[in-house]
Design a protein around this motif. Structure first.
Motif, mmCIF file in Angstrom:
data_model
loop_
_atom_site.group_PDB
_atom_site.id
_atom_site.type_symbol
_atom_site.label_atom_id
_atom_site.label_comp_id
_atom_site.label_asym_id
_atom_site.label_seq_id
_atom_site.Cartn_x
_atom_site.Cartn_y
_atom_site.Cartn_z
ATOM 1 N N PHE A 13 0.787 -1.282 0.000
ATOM 2 C CA PHE A 13 0.177 0.194 0.136
ATOM 3 C C PHE A 13 1.008 1.231 0.022
ATOM 4 O O PHE A 13 1.335 1.498 0.879
ATOM 5 N N ASN A 14 0.859 1.966 -1.195
ATOM 6 C CA ASN A 14 1.460 3.133 -1.140
ATOM 7 C C ASN A 14 0.898 4.185 -2.172
ATOM 8 O O ASN A 14 -0.262 3.939 -2.373
ATOM 9 N N ALA A 15 1.665 5.267 -2.503
ATOM 10 C CA ALA A 15 0.986 6.222 -3.578
ATOM 11 C C ALA A 15 0.349 5.744 -4.891
ATOM 12 O O ALA A 15 -0.723 5.883 -5.133
ATOM 13 N N TYR A 16 1.014 4.574 -5.262
ATOM 14 C CA TYR A 16 0.747 3.678 -6.558
ATOM 15 C C TYR A 16 -0.516 3.167 -6.357
ATOM 16 O O TYR A 16 -1.512 3.237 -7.445
ATOM 17 N N SER A 17 -0.813 2.768 -5.152
ATOM 18 C CA SER A 17 -2.093 1.889 -4.775
ATOM 19 C C SER A 17 -3.096 2.950 -4.800
ATOM 20 O O SER A 17 -4.376 2.250 -5.235
ATOM 21 N N ILE A 124 -21.605 -1.861 -13.680
ATOM 22 C CA ILE A 124 -20.790 -0.756 -14.338
ATOM 23 C C ILE A 124 -19.250 -0.687 -13.370
ATOM 24 O O ILE A 124 -18.214 -0.465 -14.076
ATOM 25 N N SER A 125 -19.646 -0.761 -12.331
ATOM 26 C CA SER A 125 -18.538 -0.589 -11.206
ATOM 27 C C SER A 125 -17.473 -1.711 -11.401
ATOM 28 O O SER A 125 -16.335 -1.557 -11.373
ATOM 29 N N ILE A 126 -18.139 -2.941 -11.557
ATOM 30 C CA ILE A 126 -17.048 -4.044 -11.795
ATOM 31 C C ILE A 126 -16.341 -3.940 -13.076
ATOM 32 O O ILE A 126 -15.016 -4.211 -13.163
ATOM 33 N N CYS A 127 -16.990 -3.605 -14.011
ATOM 34 C CA CYS A 127 -16.487 -3.461 -15.401
ATOM 35 C C CYS A 127 -15.468 -2.507 -15.453
ATOM 36 O O CYS A 127 -14.278 -2.702 -16.073
ATOM 37 N N ILE A 128 -15.707 -1.248 -14.932
ATOM 38 C CA ILE A 128 -14.770 -0.026 -14.704
ATOM 39 C C ILE A 128 -13.466 -0.563 -13.881
ATOM 40 O O ILE A 128 -12.285 -0.395 -14.394
ATOM 41 N N SER A 129 -13.769 -1.166 -12.608
ATOM 42 C CA SER A 129 -12.768 -1.389 -11.634
ATOM 43 C C SER A 129 -11.941 -2.532 -11.907
ATOM 44 O O SER A 129 -10.876 -2.460 -11.489
ATOM 45 N N PHE A 130 -12.306 -3.435 -12.719
ATOM 46 C CA PHE A 130 -11.366 -4.724 -12.827
ATOM 47 C C PHE A 130 -10.105 -4.463 -13.649
ATOM 48 O O PHE A 130 -9.284 -4.834 -13.035
ATOM 49 N N PHE A 131 -10.136 -3.495 -14.644
ATOM 50 C CA PHE A 131 -8.868 -3.439 -15.461
ATOM 51 C C PHE A 131 -7.943 -2.357 -14.487
ATOM 52 O O PHE A 131 -6.765 -2.725 -14.631
ATOM 53 N N PRO A 132 -8.324 -1.470 -13.939
ATOM 54 C CA PRO A 132 -7.535 -0.580 -13.057
ATOM 55 C C PRO A 132 -6.881 -1.384 -11.906
ATOM 56 O O PRO A 132 -5.546 -1.209 -11.595
ATOM 57 N N ILE A 133 -7.635 -2.314 -11.408
ATOM 58 C CA ILE A 133 -7.043 -3.067 -10.217
ATOM 59 C C ILE A 133 -6.049 -4.351 -10.660
ATOM 60 O O ILE A 133 -5.149 -4.465 -10.181
ATOM 61 N N VAL A 134 -6.497 -4.851 -11.955
ATOM 62 C CA VAL A 134 -5.514 -5.784 -12.385
ATOM 63 C C VAL A 134 -4.246 -5.073 -12.772
ATOM 64 O O VAL A 134 -3.014 -5.577 -12.386
ATOM 65 N N ILE A 135 -4.298 -3.958 -13.304
ATOM 66 C CA ILE A 135 -3.090 -3.037 -13.732
ATOM 67 C C ILE A 135 -2.095 -2.742 -12.506
ATOM 68 O O ILE A 135 -1.140 -3.106 -12.294
ATOM 69 N N LEU A 136 -3.161 -2.371 -11.303
ATOM 70 C CA LEU A 136 -2.397 -1.944 -10.087
ATOM 71 C C LEU A 136 -1.604 -3.208 -9.543
ATOM 72 O O LEU A 136 -0.351 -3.146 -9.016
ATOM 73 N N GLN A 141 3.435 -5.778 -8.065
ATOM 74 C CA GLN A 141 3.970 -7.158 -8.084
ATOM 75 C C GLN A 141 5.374 -6.770 -8.888
ATOM 76 O O GLN A 141 6.410 -7.417 -8.289
ATOM 77 N N TYR A 142 5.517 -6.086 -9.943
ATOM 78 C CA TYR A 142 6.678 -5.894 -10.680
ATOM 79 C C TYR A 142 7.645 -5.246 -9.835
ATOM 80 O O TYR A 142 8.867 -5.170 -9.503
ATOM 81 N N LEU A 143 6.997 -3.935 -9.310
ATOM 82 C CA LEU A 143 7.846 -3.239 -8.388
ATOM 83 C C LEU A 143 8.536 -3.877 -7.197
ATOM 84 O O LEU A 143 9.509 -3.884 -6.826
ATOM 85 N N GLN A 144 7.745 -4.810 -6.457
ATOM 86 C CA GLN A 144 8.057 -5.579 -5.411
ATOM 87 C C GLN A 144 9.466 -6.620 -5.486
ATOM 88 O O GLN A 144 10.050 -6.869 -5.016
#
Length: 291
Positions: A13-17, A124-136, A141-144
């Motif tokens: 959990f950081n600014a990127y999150s 609508i929320s699930i559709c919109i939230s899915f990709f941002p959360i996957v990207i996050l 994971q990459y940074l860690q």
């Protein structure tokens, strides 16, 4: 399935999150215009995108901070799992859905039933939230992974001088001449050896597996006792509790590796790697420096 959900997962959990899901939500609504957003003109869509993006970031920040305050033990890094990560994701999506639903209902009302509006908002929320959360998740994971790999390399480098010393039998024999007596829980001495011969101890329920080396051959002995009880009799300058199930002899560490979840130690004479608890990552570095 249950075992999969219990697998450890890094609690990041950081600014990127906070920023990435908000920015991604804004761009998805503005540029891709999914669902009902497609019929809006660009100015109106931009306002909606900005509001929803900001709301997503606020919800994520508030939810995590509240959980950390109310349930500090649950959110500890060592106790965070894949199941908890999924639960957090679902909780955030639910709160976003409720927020958007209440905003639409209060500001604009609806010709539909409240339940129909809620279901539509949730979709609508699930559709919109899915990709941002996957990207996050992928980005974190990459940074860690990158951070842990660099940290593991630094620890391995600091071990080089010590490892070179341990290559000869003479150095191995003089590492420590302290004699140890490992007892069962009934007080009976089950194993007597030098500290330099003890590789590691592994907790196994009500028993402890003791791995030790004599004449370059690794042996294993099972003792009925608790790891904590045996730890009290081991010199802290040589032995380190790197995990709730493991105590290792620092002089046997030959390599440190890292992934997004944790660090792992390769011990001389041992086939399997030894995990390092995420809460012990800093301490293991200090321990290695004192060897």
């Amino acid at each position: 399935m249950l075992n999969f959900l219990k697998k450890p997962h890094p609690f990041i959990f950081n600014a990127y999150s906070v920023a990435i899901p908000g920015v991604a939500s804004f761009l998805i609504i503005l540029l891709l215009a999914p669902l009902d957003f497609k019929g809006m003109e660009i100015t109106q869509r931009s306002i909606y995108a900005l509001c929803i993006g900001g709301f997503v970031s606020i919800i994520i920040f508030s939810t995590v901070k509240l959980l950390q305050k109310l349930f500090p033990t649950v959110t500890q890094e060592d106790r965070w799992t894949i199941g908890k990560e999924i639960s957090l994701f679902l909780l955030v999506v639910l709160l976003i859905t409720l927020g958007i639903f209440l905003g639409i209902f209060i500001l604009y009302g609806t010709h539909e039933s409240a339940w129909q509006l809620f279901v539509k908002t949730a979709f609508i929320s699930i559709c919109i939230s899915f990709f941002p959360i996957v990207i996050l998740v992928l980005f974190e994971q990459y940074l860690q992974q990158k951070k842990q790999f660099k940290y593991a390399q630094q620890l391995t480098q600091s071990l080089k001088a010590e490892n070179q010393k341990l290559q000869t039998e003479k150095q191995h024999e003089t590492t420590s001449d302290q004699q140890l007596q490992l007892k069962a829980e009934n007080g009976k001495v089950e194993l007597q050896l030098f500290a330099s011969e003890l590789i590691c101890l592994q907790s196994d329920g009500n028993y402890v597996e003791v791995f030790y080396e004599i004449d370059k051959t690794v042996h294993k002995k099972l003792l009925r006792n608790r790891l904590k009880s045996l730890e009290e009799f081991l010199p802290k300058t040589t032995f380190f509790r790197c995990h709730n199930r493991f105590i290792i002899n620092g002089n046997y560490i030959v390599h440190v590796t890292g992934n997004a979840r944790n660090l792992e130690l390769t011990l001389r004479g041992m086939d399997a790697t030894i995990p390092v608890s995420r809460s012990k990552a800093t301490q293991i570095s200090e321990f290695i420096q004192t060897l």
